[in-house]
Motif scaffolding. Structure first.
Motif, PDB file in Angstrom:
ATOM      1  N   PRO A 122      -7.127   1.072  39.717  1.00 14.43           N
ATOM      2  CA  PRO A 122      -8.522   0.849  40.131  1.00 14.43           C
ATOM      3  C   PRO A 122      -9.487   0.827  38.961  1.00 14.43           C
ATOM      4  CG  PRO A 122      -7.824   3.074  40.691  1.00 14.43           C
ATOM      5  CD  PRO A 122      -6.587   2.356  40.226  1.00 14.43           C
ATOM      6  N   LEU A 175      -8.865  -7.202  38.776  1.00  8.92           N
ATOM      7  CA  LEU A 175      -9.290  -7.726  40.080  1.00  8.92           C
ATOM      8  C   LEU A 175     -10.768  -8.098  40.080  1.00  8.92           C
ATOM      9  CD1 LEU A 175      -7.401  -5.583  42.742  1.00  8.92           C
ATOM     10  CD2 LEU A 175      -6.880  -7.857  41.888  1.00  8.92           C
ATOM     11  N   SER A 180      -8.489  -8.727  47.296  1.00  5.44           N
ATOM     12  CA  SER A 180      -7.745  -7.472  47.366  1.00  5.44           C
ATOM     13  C   SER A 180      -6.288  -7.789  47.074  1.00  5.44           C
ATOM     14  CB  SER A 180      -7.885  -6.805  48.736  1.00  5.44           C
ATOM     15  OG  SER A 180      -7.391  -7.647  49.760  1.00  5.44           O
ATOM     16  N   GLU A 228     -14.237 -12.398  47.660  1.00  9.07           N
ATOM     17  CA  GLU A 228     -13.888 -10.981  47.773  1.00  9.07           C
ATOM     18  C   GLU A 228     -12.364 -10.888  47.830  1.00  9.07           C
ATOM     19  OE1 GLU A 228     -15.939  -7.937  50.518  1.00  9.07           O
ATOM     20  OE2 GLU A 228     -14.090  -8.436  51.556  1.00  9.07           O
ATOM     21  N   SER A 252      -2.752  -2.773  40.042  1.00  9.62           N
ATOM     22  CA  SER A 252      -3.047  -1.742  41.042  1.00  9.62           C
ATOM     23  C   SER A 252      -3.912  -0.620  40.484  1.00  9.62           C
ATOM     24  CB  SER A 252      -1.736  -1.154  41.578  1.00  9.62           C
ATOM     25  OG  SER A 252      -0.968  -2.155  42.195  1.00  9.62           O
ATOM     26  N   ASP A 290      -8.007   0.460  51.546  1.00  6.66           N
ATOM     27  CA  ASP A 290      -9.083   0.259  52.500  1.00  6.66           C
ATOM     28  C   ASP A 290      -8.905   1.214  53.673  1.00  6.66           C
ATOM     29  OD1 ASP A 290      -7.021  -0.728  53.922  1.00  6.66           O
ATOM     30  OD2 ASP A 290      -7.617  -2.828  53.777  1.00  6.66           O
ATOM     31  N   GLU A 318      -5.289 -11.406  48.648  1.00  6.61           N
ATOM     32  CA  GLU A 318      -6.115 -11.806  49.787  1.00  6.61           C
ATOM     33  C   GLU A 318      -7.517 -12.134  49.292  1.00  6.61           C
ATOM     34  OE1 GLU A 318      -5.997  -9.653  53.453  1.00  6.61           O
ATOM     35  OE2 GLU A 318      -4.202  -8.574  52.830  1.00  6.61           O
ATOM     36  N   SER A 365      -5.172  -2.499  48.557  1.00  7.61           N
ATOM     37  CA  SER A 365      -6.223  -2.062  47.667  1.00  7.61           C
ATOM     38  C   SER A 365      -7.583  -2.413  48.261  1.00  7.61           C
ATOM     39  CB  SER A 365      -6.047  -2.737  46.306  1.00  7.61           C
ATOM     40  OG  SER A 365      -6.154  -4.139  46.439  1.00  7.61           O
ATOM     41  N   ALA A 366      -8.597  -1.634  47.872  1.00  7.29           N
ATOM     42  CA  ALA A 366      -9.943  -1.866  48.398  1.00  7.29           C
ATOM     43  C   ALA A 366     -10.445  -3.234  47.953  1.00  7.29           C
ATOM     44  CB  ALA A 366     -10.889  -0.774  47.905  1.00  7.29           C
ATOM     45  N   PRO A 367     -11.109  -4.002  48.832  1.00  7.74           N
ATOM     46  CA  PRO A 367     -11.606  -5.319  48.448  1.00  7.74           C
ATOM     47  C   PRO A 367     -12.614  -5.224  47.308  1.00  7.74           C
ATOM     48  CG  PRO A 367     -11.633  -5.054  50.831  1.00  7.74           C
ATOM     49  CD  PRO A 367     -11.362  -3.711  50.241  1.00  7.74           C
ATOM     50  N   VAL A 368     -12.550  -6.194  46.415  1.00  9.30           N
ATOM     51  CA  VAL A 368     -13.450  -6.249  45.261  1.00  9.30           C
ATOM     52  C   VAL A 368     -14.320  -7.491  45.405  1.00  9.30           C
ATOM     53  CG1 VAL A 368     -13.596  -6.402  42.758  1.00  9.30           C
ATOM     54  CG2 VAL A 368     -11.759  -5.077  43.809  1.00  9.30           C
TER      55      VAL A 368
END
Length: 632
Positions: A184, A189, A201, A199, A182, A230, A283, A236-239
C-alpha cells in the motif's frame, strides 16, 4: 356474389328515391316537400351503398392472409428496436471493457518499464542458464528455486507469492526487476490510476482448468498481512486518480463502467500448488464521460462534438430509412399473400410426409426467394431421407462386420494343449485393429498370435480378417516362425499401402518339451513371469507390410511349468492421464513385479485397475488387448 337483404333494401330505396326525383322534376317541378324527400332518400341510400361498396373493396384488397402478414411485418419492425438497443448497449459495454483492459495492460507495462529504468533500488532476481535462481532480492525466491519464467519474459508480467502480487520487469534475458504491487505504500497503483484516469484495484484469483474450460472463483485469494482491502474483503482498496473529480449522478458522470484485466501469473504452477491463486486481476471503474473523452480524444476539443453530431445525424437518417422501408413492407404485404398461401399448403403437405411437394414460384421478390429456398429444402430433405436410409443400412452392415470380427476371434478364455489362455480385448471403435488367435498345429504344437493393425474401422477390420485367414493357411501349409512372417509380410505389402501396416508376435509352443519359438514383427515384447522374476522377451524388428522381402527374428525358449507369458498391445502402455502422461512400461513392469505369484485372472485385474487409476475419467483412444498364457 349474392347481396345481403339489407343491401337489397337500400338499393331499392335508392332506386325509388332516384326515380321519384326524376319524375317530380319532369312532371311536377313545384312538387315542394315531396321532391325534397325523394332527393333526401336517394342521397341517404346512395351514401349507405357507397360506404358498403368501399367496405367490400377494402376487404377484397386486404385479404385475411394479407392482414396477418401486415401485422407480422409490424411486429417484426417494432419488436427489434428494443432488442437492437439492448444489443448495442451490451456490445458497447464489451468494447469499452476491452478498451479499458487493454489500456490497463499497456499502462501497467509502462509503469513497470519506467520503474525498472529509474529505480535502481528495486529488488531483482537473476537466473542461471538452467533456469534456477542464482540471486534474489526477495525472500520468497531463494537460490536454487526454479524460475524459468525469467527467461520467458518478453514484457512485464505478473507473479504471485503468499497472496501478494508482483510485477516482473525484464532487464535482460536472465535478470528481472520486481515491483510489489500489493504494497500500500508503493506508488505503482496510484501511478497506474493517474495514467489511465480510472479508479483501479488489484487482487489475485484462483483458477482451475477442467473439461468445461477455465473457471475463476468468485472470491479473491488470501491476502498477505499489510495489504489494504475493501469493505467486501475482495481485494486491494480502490485507488482513484489524483485530482479526479468525484463521480456525479447519472449515466454520463457516474462511475458505473467496470472492467477487468486478467493474466495468469508467471509462476502459476507453483503458486497454485501453494495458495490456489494464480490469476492476477486488475479492476477499473470509470464513467461514460471519461471513456468518451479517451475514445474520441483529439488535439482540438470541438472535434469530439463533430463526431457526436455526425453519429446522431447518421442514426437519424437510418431511422428515417428504416421507417420508410417498414411502410413499404406494409404496402407489399398484399402482393405476397398468394405465395404465402402456397407455402402454407406445401408445408402442410410436407408435414403429412409428402417431401415431393414443390411451390414452383415465379416471383422475384423475397417471398419468391423463400419459396425457392423451400423447394431446395424439400429436395434436400428428400435426399436426406434417402441418405439416412443408406446410412442406416451402412450402420447395419458395420454392426454385422463387428459381429463377424468378434466371431472370428477365439473365446477370451481357453484351455489349450499344455497351457491356458486368458484374454482382455477392448476395441475403441466398432471395428478394432487388434487381433489375437491360438491355432492348433498338426505336429501337436500350438501357435499363439497377437497383433495390432494401424488405425481403426473397416480397412483395419478387413486387414485383420485377411491376416487371420493367411496365418491359418500358412500354418496348415507347414510354414513356421520367421519364414512364415516373411511370407505374411509380402502378402500384406502387396495387398495394402504402407499406412496400413501391422505388428505381430507369434509363439509356437510344444507342450511335450515345454519349449517355444517366439517370432516378432514390431510387436511389443511379451513378458515372462517365472520363479518370482519377470523377463522381457525382446526381439526388435519392423512391422509387417512396410517393406518387401524382410526377415523377422525368432528365438527358442525353454519354459517351466507354471510360467506365465504376458502379451499386450500398445493401447495399454500408451493410455494417458489428464496431463497427457502415458501409463508406460515402468508402471507396467511394477505391476507385474508386484503380482508374480498371482494367477492369470488376478494379474489381468491388477493391470487393468492400474491403467484405470492412471487414466481417471479419460476415455481410451486406442484398442487394448492383453493375452496371458499360463503354461502347465
Amino acid at each position: 356474389m349474392q347481396l345481403r337483404k339489407s343491401t337489397r333494401i337500400w338499393l331499392a330505396l335508392f332506386a325509388v328515391g332516384l326515380a321519384s326525383t326524376v319524375l317530380f322534376e319532369r312532371t311536377l317541378p313545384e312538387s315542394g316537400c315531396f321532391g325534397a324527400f325523394a332527393r333526401l332518400l336517394a342521397s341517404a341510400a346512395g351514401l349507405v351503398l357507397l360506404f358498403r361498396a368501399g367496405a367490400v373493396a377494402f376487404r377484397a384488397i386486404i385479404r385475411k392472409t394479407t392482414l396477418r402478414l401486415a401485422f407480422s411485418y409490424f411486429l417484426i419492425g417494432i419488436l427489434p428496436i428494443p432488442l437492437l438497443a439492448t444489443l448495442l448497449f451490451l456490445g458497447s459495454y464489451i468494447v469499452a471493457n476491452q478498451f479499458i483492459a487493454n489500456r490497463l495492460r499497456r499502462e501497467i507495462t509502462a509503469v513497470g518499464e519506467k520503474a525498472a529504468v529509474e529505480r535502481k533500488d528495486l529488488p531483482e532476481v537473476r537466473v542461471d542458464p538452467r533456469g534456477l535462481v542464482a540471486a534474489s532480492g526477495v525472500p520468497w525466491l531463494e537460490a536454487g528455486d526454479k524460475a524459468a519464467w525469467v527467461e520467458g519474459l518478453a514484457r512485464p508480467g505478473f507473479l504471485a507469492s503468499g497472496g501478494r502480487v508482483w510485477l516482473a520487469v525484464p532487464r535482460s534475458e536472465s535478470r528481472a526487476a520486481l515491483l510489489d504491487l500489493s504494497d500500500p505504500a508503493a506508488p505503482w497503483l496510484q501511478e497506474l490510476a493517474d495514467r489511465t484516469g480510472y479508479e483501479v484495484s488489484l487482487g489475485i484469483e484462483a483458477a482451475t482448468a477442467n473439461e468445461k474450460g477455465l473457471e475463476i472463483s468468485t472470491t479473491r485469494g488470501t491476502k498477505a498481512p499489510g495489504i489494504q482491502v475493501d469493505t467486501a474483503g475482495n481485494g486491494s482498496a480502490p485507488v482513484r486518480p489524483r485530482g479526479a473529480a468525484k463521480p456525479g449522478p447519472g449515466l454520463w458522470r457516474g462511475d458505473w463502467i467496470h472492467a477487468v484485466y486478467l493474466e495468469t501469473v508467471g509462476n502459476a504452477v507453483g503458486e497454485n500448488a501453494e495458495t490456489g491463486s494464480n490469476v492476477a486481476v486488475l479492476e477499473a471503474t470509470t464513467s461514460s464521460r471519461v471513456l468518451f473523452d479517451q475514445l474520441f480524444f483529439q488535439g482540438v476539443d470541438e472535434i469530439r462534438g463533430i463526431f457526436l453530431v455526425a453519429f446522431l445525424a447518421i442514426a437519424g437518417t437510418l431511422s428515417v430509412v428504416y421507417l420508410a422501408a417498414l411502410a413499404i413492407a406494409f404496402f407489399l404485404a398484399g402482393s405476397i399473400a398468394r405465395n404465402v398461401n402456397r407455402l402454407t399448403r406445401a408445408t402442410q403437405a410436407m408435414a403429412r410426409g409428402d417431401f415431393s411437394v414443390r411451390v414452383h414460384s415465379r416471383s422475384r421478390d423475397q417471398i419468391g426467394d423463400l419459396a425457392r429456398s423451400f423447394d431446395g429444402m424439400a429436395a434436400s430433405m428428400q435426399g436426406l431421407l434417402a441418405e439416412t436410409a443408406r446410412k442406416e443400412r451402412l450402420e447395419g452392415e458395420i454392426a454385422m462386420a463387428q459381429t463377424i470380427q468378434h466371431k472370428l476371434l477365439p473365446p477370451p478364455e481357453a484351455q489349450l494343449p499344455g497351457m491356458s489362455a486368458l484374454v482382455y480385448f477392448r476395441p475403441v471403435a466398432e471395428i478394432g485393429g487388434d487381433y489375437y488367435d491360438y491355432i492348433g498345429l498338426p505336429d501337436g504344437r500350438t501357435a499363439v498370435a497377437l497383433g495390432d493393425v494401424a488405425g481403426h474401422g473397416l480397412p483395419t477390420g478387413l486387414l485383420v480378417a485377411m491376416v487371420k485367414a493367411a496365418l491359418s493357411t500358412l500354418l496348415e501349409a507347414g510354414h513356421r516362425d520367421g519364414e512364415l512372417l516373411t511370407r505374411l509380410n509380402d502378402l500384406i505389402h502387396r495387398s495394402t499401402d504402407p499406412r496400413h501396416y501391422m505388428t505381430l508376435a507369434l509363439l509356437s509352443y510344444d507342450p511335450g518339451s515345454r519349449r517355444g519359438v517366439l517370432t516378432n514383427a514390431g510387436q511389443l515384447a511379451p513378458y515372462r513371469i517365472s520363479g518370482g522374476r519377470i523377463e522381457s522377451l525382446s526381439l526388435p524388428s519392423f512391422p509387417l507390410g512396410l517393406f518387401a522381402e524382410r526377415q523377422f527374428p525368432s528365438r527358442e525358449y525353454a519354459f517351466a511349468a507354471g510360467d506365465r507369458l504376458v502379451f499386450l498391445t500398445d493401447g495399454l502402455v500408451e493410455a494417458v492421464d489428464a496431463h497427457d502422461e502415458p501409463f508406460g512400461f515402468e508402471r507396467l513392469e511394477a505391476v507385474l513385479r508386484a503380482h508374480t505369484a498371482a494367477g492369470a485372472a488376478a494379474l489381468r485385474d491388477a493391470l487393468l485397475a492400474a491403467v484405470r487409476a492412471h487414466c481417471g475419467e479419460l476415455e481410451p483412444d486406442d484398442d487394448c488387448t492383453l493375452l496371458i498364457l499360463t503354461l502347465g
